[in-house]
Design an enzyme around this catalytic site. Structure first.
Site, PDB file in Angstrom:
ATOM      1  N   CYS A 128     -10.316  -3.221 -16.422  1.00  0.00           N
ATOM      2  CA  CYS A 128     -10.939  -4.033 -15.379  1.00  0.00           C
ATOM      3  C   CYS A 128     -11.956  -3.207 -14.604  1.00  0.00           C
ATOM      4  O   CYS A 128     -11.579  -2.376 -13.772  1.00  0.00           O
ATOM      5  CB  CYS A 128      -9.871  -4.593 -14.437  1.00  0.00           C
ATOM      6  SG  CYS A 128     -10.535  -5.568 -13.078  1.00  0.00           S
ATOM      7  N   CYS A 142     -11.909  -3.804 -10.853  1.00  0.00           N
ATOM      8  CA  CYS A 142     -10.783  -3.157 -10.175  1.00  0.00           C
ATOM      9  C   CYS A 142     -11.000  -1.655 -10.022  1.00  0.00           C
ATOM     10  O   CYS A 142     -10.727  -1.083  -8.960  1.00  0.00           O
ATOM     11  CB  CYS A 142      -9.488  -3.382 -10.961  1.00  0.00           C
ATOM     12  SG  CYS A 142      -9.129  -5.091 -11.380  1.00  0.00           S
ATOM     13  N   ASP A 143     -11.483  -1.001 -11.071  1.00  0.00           N
ATOM     14  CA  ASP A 143     -11.448   0.462 -11.132  1.00  0.00           C
ATOM     15  C   ASP A 143     -12.813   1.136 -11.184  1.00  0.00           C
ATOM     16  O   ASP A 143     -12.896   2.367 -11.180  1.00  0.00           O
ATOM     17  CB  ASP A 143     -10.640   0.909 -12.363  1.00  0.00           C
ATOM     18  CG  ASP A 143      -9.206   0.403 -12.321  1.00  0.00           C
ATOM     19  OD1 ASP A 143      -8.676   0.260 -11.207  1.00  0.00           O
ATOM     20  OD2 ASP A 143      -8.631   0.158 -13.392  1.00  0.00           O
TER      21      ASP A 143
END
Length: 306
Positions: A134, A137-138
């Site tokens: 993701c 997300c990261d």
């Protein structure tokens, strides 16, 4: 006569526990069935920076526990059990688990979806240590660094473009000679100066110490082998929805996701699909939470007509 809940939620991720919270606050008797622990995929996320309300971010496990506790404060019940079969067309609806069979007037299906893996040795062990599924997300963890994006579809292209805004260099590795992404995104990738496209190429191994240091590559046309140094690998080769339990009962889209619109109503009355298992454009924690709220709104209206 078996006990009948107003609502049974299958899956304790953010969508499932939001549905449980809204249902419990509405005075419905709700049971959440989760096979492992609260949070689903979210609970495995090291740092979440894109969920509103947490200025310094929050780890997924902590957020998941808070969601569960909040729902239970209003009376939602949780049972750790693995769902083995669903009988959704009957009334009441029947949910068979390894801890017994439960009955509900309505069912919220929040079983989620898992990213497809490359299937490489140590891939799972390196999640959070250089392997991610993701970019939203990261991606911020790789500011000024070099990353590899594996895949050639719309998600891979979108993630590569997102990463190009924070990483120093993005290497897109695709096993074919053209992208499957939209023409617009493919064109944007080619015009982005810090994006390098490697065609007809597959990742054969993850190079690492404590964290990822690079990837081993193979050209599937020439057979040439090479390596690329990087700080992170983003795997974007699709997701697999957990829809096997409802296959043949609920309408699914071509990707296997449960067909349901913004009301979250499925093809069967009294059954709602929320979170990553639902057919939709954006799959994030915040959209799963929105689905959970919408499902209860729909369920309340449907229960009033029973």
């Amino acid at each position: 006569m078996e006990h009948i809940y107003d609502m049974i939620v299958v899956g304790g991720g953010p969508g499932g526990y939001t549905a449980a919270l809204y249902a419990a606050r509405a005075g419905l008797e709700v049971l959440v069935l989760e096979k492992l622990s609260a949070g689903g995929q979210m609970a495995l996320t090291h740092q979440i920076d894109n969920y509103p309300g947490f200025a310094q971010g929050v780890d997924g496990f902590t957020l998941a526990q808070a969601m569960q506790q909040q729902a239970e404060r209003f009376g939602a019940q949780t049972r750790l059990a693995e769902v083995r079969a669903l009988r959704l067309a009957q009334s009441p609806k029947e949910v068979e688990t390894d801890a017994g069979t439960f009955y509900g007037k309505t069912v919220v299906y929040a079983a989620g979806a898992a990213p497809r893996e490359l299937g490489l040795p140590e891939e799972r062990e390196l999640v959070g240590r250089g392997v991610s599924y993701c970019a939203a997300c990261d991606g911020m963890f790789y500011r000024g660094k070099t990353v590899v994006v594996v895949g050639g579809g719309n998600t891979a292209a979108a993630d590569a473009l997102l990463l190009s805004r924070v990483a120093q260099k993005v290497i897109v590795v695709h096993r074919r000679d053209t992208l499957r992404a939209s023409r617009l995104d493919a064109g944007r990738l080619r015009r982005t100066p810090n994006v390098e496209l490697r065609w007809n190429t597959e990742v054969t191994a993850l190079l690492h110490g404590d964290t990822v240091t690079g990837v081993a590559l193979k050209n599937n046309v020439t057979g040439e082998r090479s390596q690329a140094a990087c700080d992170g690998v983003f795997v974007c080769v699709g997701r697999k929805p957990a829809s096997d339990l409802v296959r043949g009962q609920l309408e699914l889209d071509d990707g296997g996701y449960v067909a349901a619109g913004e009301t979250t109503r499925t093809s069967l009355p009294g059954v709602y699909a929320v979170g990553d298992v639902r057919s939709k454009e954006v799959r994030q924690i915040v959209t799963a939470v929105a689905d959970g709220a919408a499902a209860v709104h729909s369920a309340e209206a449907d229960l009033a007509r029973l």
